[in-house]
Every structure is written in C-alpha cells, then in structure tokens.
Design a protein around this motif. Structure first.
Motif, PDB file in Angstrom:
ATOM      1  N   TYR A   1       0.852  -1.192   0.000  1.00  0.00           N
ATOM      2  CA  TYR A   1       0.000   0.000   0.000  1.00  0.00           C
ATOM      3  C   TYR A   1       0.883   1.235   0.000  1.00  0.00           C
ATOM      4  N   LEU A   2       0.426   2.248  -0.725  1.00  0.00           N
ATOM      5  CA  LEU A   2       1.171   3.493  -0.867  1.00  0.00           C
ATOM      6  C   LEU A   2       0.294   4.668  -0.465  1.00  0.00           C
ATOM      7  N   PHE A   3       0.927   5.722   0.050  1.00  0.00           N
ATOM      8  CA  PHE A   3       0.194   6.886   0.527  1.00  0.00           C
ATOM      9  C   PHE A   3       0.430   8.106  -0.363  1.00  0.00           C
ATOM     10  N   ARG A   4      -0.652   8.742  -0.734  1.00  0.00           N
ATOM     11  CA  ARG A   4      -0.571  10.076  -1.347  1.00  0.00           C
ATOM     12  C   ARG A   4      -0.657  11.079  -0.206  1.00  0.00           C
ATOM     13  N   ILE A   5       0.441  11.802   0.016  1.00  0.00           N
ATOM     14  CA  ILE A   5       0.486  12.840   1.046  1.00  0.00           C
ATOM     15  C   ILE A   5       0.851  14.143   0.355  1.00  0.00           C
ATOM     16  N   ARG A   6      -0.088  15.078   0.316  1.00  0.00           N
ATOM     17  CA  ARG A   6       0.135  16.328  -0.413  1.00  0.00           C
ATOM     18  C   ARG A   6       0.415  17.482   0.543  1.00  0.00           C
ATOM     19  N   TYR A   7       1.333  18.322   0.101  1.00  0.00           N
ATOM     20  CA  TYR A   7       1.673  19.535   0.834  1.00  0.00           C
ATOM     21  C   TYR A   7       1.613  20.662  -0.193  1.00  0.00           C
ATOM     22  N   ASN A   8       0.584  21.481  -0.095  1.00  0.00           N
ATOM     23  CA  ASN A   8       0.302  22.474  -1.142  1.00  0.00           C
ATOM     24  C   ASN A   8       0.151  21.736  -2.474  1.00  0.00           C
ATOM     25  N   ASN A   9       0.971  22.024  -3.468  1.00  0.00           N
ATOM     26  CA  ASN A   9       0.857  21.355  -4.764  1.00  0.00           C
ATOM     27  C   ASN A   9       1.953  20.330  -4.986  1.00  0.00           C
ATOM     28  N   GLU A  10       2.600  19.877  -3.898  1.00  0.00           N
ATOM     29  CA  GLU A  10       3.668  18.901  -4.018  1.00  0.00           C
ATOM     30  C   GLU A  10       3.319  17.630  -3.254  1.00  0.00           C
TER      31      GLU A  10
ATOM     32  N   GLU B   1      -7.966   7.892   3.476  1.00  0.00           N
ATOM     33  CA  GLU B   1      -9.052   7.553   2.555  1.00  0.00           C
ATOM     34  C   GLU B   1      -8.530   6.670   1.422  1.00  0.00           C
ATOM     35  N   TYR B   2      -9.219   5.555   1.201  1.00  0.00           N
ATOM     36  CA  TYR B   2      -8.859   4.657   0.098  1.00  0.00           C
ATOM     37  C   TYR B   2      -9.162   5.331  -1.238  1.00  0.00           C
ATOM     38  N   LEU B   3      -8.226   5.197  -2.204  1.00  0.00           N
ATOM     39  CA  LEU B   3      -8.406   5.797  -3.521  1.00  0.00           C
ATOM     40  C   LEU B   3      -8.621   4.759  -4.621  1.00  0.00           C
TER      41      LEU B   3
ATOM     42  N   VAL C   1      -3.625  10.359   2.549  1.00  0.00           N
ATOM     43  CA  VAL C   1      -3.570  10.739   3.968  1.00  0.00           C
ATOM     44  C   VAL C   1      -3.575  12.253   4.047  1.00  0.00           C
ATOM     45  N   ARG C   2      -4.575  12.797   4.691  1.00  0.00           N
ATOM     46  CA  ARG C   2      -4.647  14.247   4.910  1.00  0.00           C
ATOM     47  C   ARG C   2      -4.085  14.533   6.297  1.00  0.00           C
ATOM     48  N   ILE C   3      -2.888  15.080   6.308  1.00  0.00           N
ATOM     49  CA  ILE C   3      -2.164  15.364   7.552  1.00  0.00           C
ATOM     50  C   ILE C   3      -2.163  16.868   7.765  1.00  0.00           C
ATOM     51  N   PRO C   4      -2.480  17.338   8.967  1.00  0.00           N
ATOM     52  CA  PRO C   4      -2.468  18.786   9.235  1.00  0.00           C
ATOM     53  C   PRO C   4      -1.134  19.420   8.842  1.00  0.00           C
ATOM     54  N   LYS C   5      -1.194  20.631   8.329  1.00  0.00           N
ATOM     55  CA  LYS C   5      -0.003  21.326   7.842  1.00  0.00           C
ATOM     56  C   LYS C   5       1.061  21.465   8.935  1.00  0.00           C
TER      57      LYS C   5
END
Length: 230
Positions: free
Chosen positions: A48-57, A156-158, A184-188
C-alpha cells in the motif's frame, strides 16, 4: 413490436457483454497470463502506498534499500490464519536475501494458483487491512508526535493497481505487483515538522512523471511506483 423487443434484447446483451469485458479486462489479461505460466514461478508483491500532499507537491521518502525517493508505504502482512490457504496454493515466502521480512505478502506462486490468490486478496481475509503500521514506521523518524498524527489525520482509500505480469530483471522471474493507494490528509503543522528532516522530500508532479529530481546539481531517482499517487 416483437421485432423491436428482440432488437432491444440483443443490444442490451451486447452492451452488457462489452461492459463486463471492459470492467474486467485487466483481470482477464492476468487470467490469460497465468494460463501460459501454469507451472512457472511468479513473484507476488502486495503493498500500500500513501498520497500525502503539501500544497501542490507530494511527500516522498528516501528508500532504505534502494537509492531513490518513493511514496510513503510498505508491504502488507499476512496472518497465521492464512497458513492453510498458503499451503493449498503452494505459496512460498520470498528469499530473505531479497526484501522479505516475516509475514510479508511477498511470495512466490505458480500460474495455476494465481487467480485463486487474487480472489483471496480481494476478500481482505487473513491479512492486514489497516494501513497505520507503515504510516507510523515511515513518519516516526521525523520526530513528530505519532499520537497527534493518528488522531488528526484522515486516511481515505483511492484505488487498487494490479500491474500486468512482467519479467523482473532484479528477481530473475516473472512478477505481479499489487498496490492499494490511500490518501492521507495530515495537518499542515505536522507536515511542517516532517519536512524538516532530510529523510523526506517534497516533489512536484512533473518530477514524478520524469522519475527524476534535480537537486544541487545532481539527479536523484524517483521510483516508478510514485506515479500511482499523482
């Protein structure tokens, strides 16, 4: 009138047939590939892999075994309740000289049992289904509060990616890789602490597509699997 009903039934059947083939084309391809490898060994890797976004990166991590940047994530584990089926499907654990750790869903199977294995994997039985373990293990070195990470983040599963079977030059055998992708939506505030560590890197989408990061005059490899989190 009867002719119209007959025509409509034919159209409905053809539409259903093409829709079924379209939705299952990858599975049909894997089924075909398994037939022509009936008694041939196939390496399985289920992760399993995680999409973790920070702004547009996107947040990637340095690989421990391979010199590259790659998504946060890891391989699933199977449980003791899987041992009976594992024996029936003649599954073997991957050699420890590679990447295998105890209980990893990195296994070797023959083509004749492959479809049954995929059917089992999709049931989510006898194996790890939560994804917290690797998220904690991979982000803990940054020194953040794991309690805050787990309390304040949303997972959240994608999608699920089942790659076609291809020959692996590294493992010297055919290989099927399965990836489940989660966002994964992680607080900034937490991510601000994570990216202070040189173990992590923010990467733009175009760099992931090129599989290369140019940094301080040097090119660093980005894993091919990183494309799945974009």
């Amino acid at each position: 009138m009867i002719k119209d009903i007959f025509v409509n039934l034919i159209v409905a059947f053809i539409t259903f047939l093409f829709s079924t083939i379209s939705h299952n084309r990858l599975r049909l391809k894997i089924y075909y590939q398994s037939l022509i490898r009936w008694n041939k060994s196939i390496r399985l890797s289920c992760a399993y892999l995680f999409r973790i976004r920070y702004n547009n990166e996107y947040l990637l991590i340095k690989g421990n075994r391979i010199d590259q940047y790659q998504p946060v994530g890891g391989v699933y584990k199977y449980y003791n309740s899987f041992n009976g089926l594992k024996e029936n499907l003649e599954l073997k654990d991957e050699s420890e000289s590679h990447f295998h750790e105890n209980g990893d869903l990195r296994l070797v199977i023959t083509g004749k049992h492959l479809v049954k294995f995929i059917d089992w994997f999709d049931t989510r039985k006898n194996r790890e289904v939560t994804v917290n373990r690797e998220l904690i293990e991979e982000l803990e070195p940054s020194g953040i509060s794991i309690e805050n990470l787990m309390k304040q983040s949303q997972i959240e599963y994608l999608k699920t990616i089942k790659e076609p079977i291809t020959f692996s030059t590294h493992f010297k055998m055919d290989e099927l890789k399965i990836f489940e992708i989660f966002e994964v939506r992680i607080p900034k505030g937490i991510l601000d602490e994570v990216i202070k560590s040189s173990h992590y890197q923010l990467i733009e989408a175009n760099e992931i597509e090129r599989q290369c990061l140019s940094q301080n005059g040097l090119d660093r490899k980005i894993s091919e699997t990183s494309k799945y989190i974009i």
